[in-house]
Scaffold this motif. Structure first.
Motif, short mmCIF file in Angstrom:
data_model
loop_
_atom_site.label_atom_id
_atom_site.label_comp_id
_atom_site.label_asym_id
_atom_site.label_seq_id
_atom_site.Cartn_x
_atom_site.Cartn_y
_atom_site.Cartn_z
N GLU A 34 0.82 -1.21 0.00
CA GLU A 34 0.00 0.00 0.00
C GLU A 34 0.85 1.25 0.00
O GLU A 34 2.02 1.24 0.36
CB GLU A 34 -0.97 0.01 1.18
N THR A 107 -8.37 -4.96 -4.18
CA THR A 107 -7.96 -3.57 -4.17
C THR A 107 -8.87 -2.83 -3.21
O THR A 107 -10.09 -2.90 -3.34
CB THR A 107 -8.05 -2.93 -5.57
N ASN A 109 -9.45 0.93 -1.39
CA ASN A 109 -9.17 2.36 -1.24
C ASN A 109 -9.82 2.79 0.06
O ASN A 109 -11.04 2.69 0.19
CB ASN A 109 -9.74 3.15 -2.41
N ALA A 125 -4.54 0.19 -1.16
CA ALA A 125 -3.95 -1.08 -0.71
C ALA A 125 -4.28 -2.18 -1.69
O ALA A 125 -5.45 -2.35 -2.07
CB ALA A 125 -4.47 -1.43 0.69
N ASN A 126 -3.27 -2.91 -2.11
CA ASN A 126 -3.44 -4.06 -2.99
C ASN A 126 -3.11 -5.32 -2.20
O ASN A 126 -1.97 -5.48 -1.74
CB ASN A 126 -2.54 -3.94 -4.21
#
Length: 130
Positions: A34, A107, A109, A125-126
């Motif tokens: 992230e 994903t 946000n 953030a992934n």
């Protein structure tokens, strides 16, 4: 007999070499990469589990590297994540996200506000599985 043993060994070796894992849900351990408006790139682990009382509610531990004992709640509707405004320690979180159909990536946000330091930021953030 020997030929049968070779065939069975080859069969087992072939099917055990499949390294492409298949997932059927979002529970488990994830690696998060992230970056925020203020926070530089970072990588850490989170854990996601289902809330026992409601099927569509999940708990994520260690969001924003807040510690394994901290828990943020979100609702999963299809492949869409909705994290409503919630206070966790000195931090307030809310956000939205999507889950990939193969359950190998998420994903998220989210917005985080640190009330102790009066700092707010948007974070992307992934989540990935190893």
């Amino acid at each position: 007999m020997r030929i049968l043993l070779i065939i069975i060994s080859t069969f087992l070796l072939f099917f055990n070499c499949n390294t492409d894992k298949e997932y059927s849900g979002i529970t488990g351990v994830w690696v998060v990469e992230e970056q925020g408006d203020i926070t530089p790139y970072r990588r850490y682990n989170v854990s996601i589990r289902r809330y026992e009382l409601l099927d569509s509610v999940y708990i994520i531990s260690n969001l924003n590297r807040s510690g394994d004992q901290t828990e943020a709640y979100f609702v999963l509707n299809g492949l869409t994540i909705s994290m409503q405004h919630q206070l966790i320690g000195n931090y307030t979180f809310n956000g939205t996200g999507t889950v990939q159909p193969d359950f190998k990536a998420i994903t998220l946000n989210y917005f985080v506000y640190n009330s102790q330091d009066a700092i707010s930021e948007n974070v992307v953030a992934n989540f990935k599985r190893d």
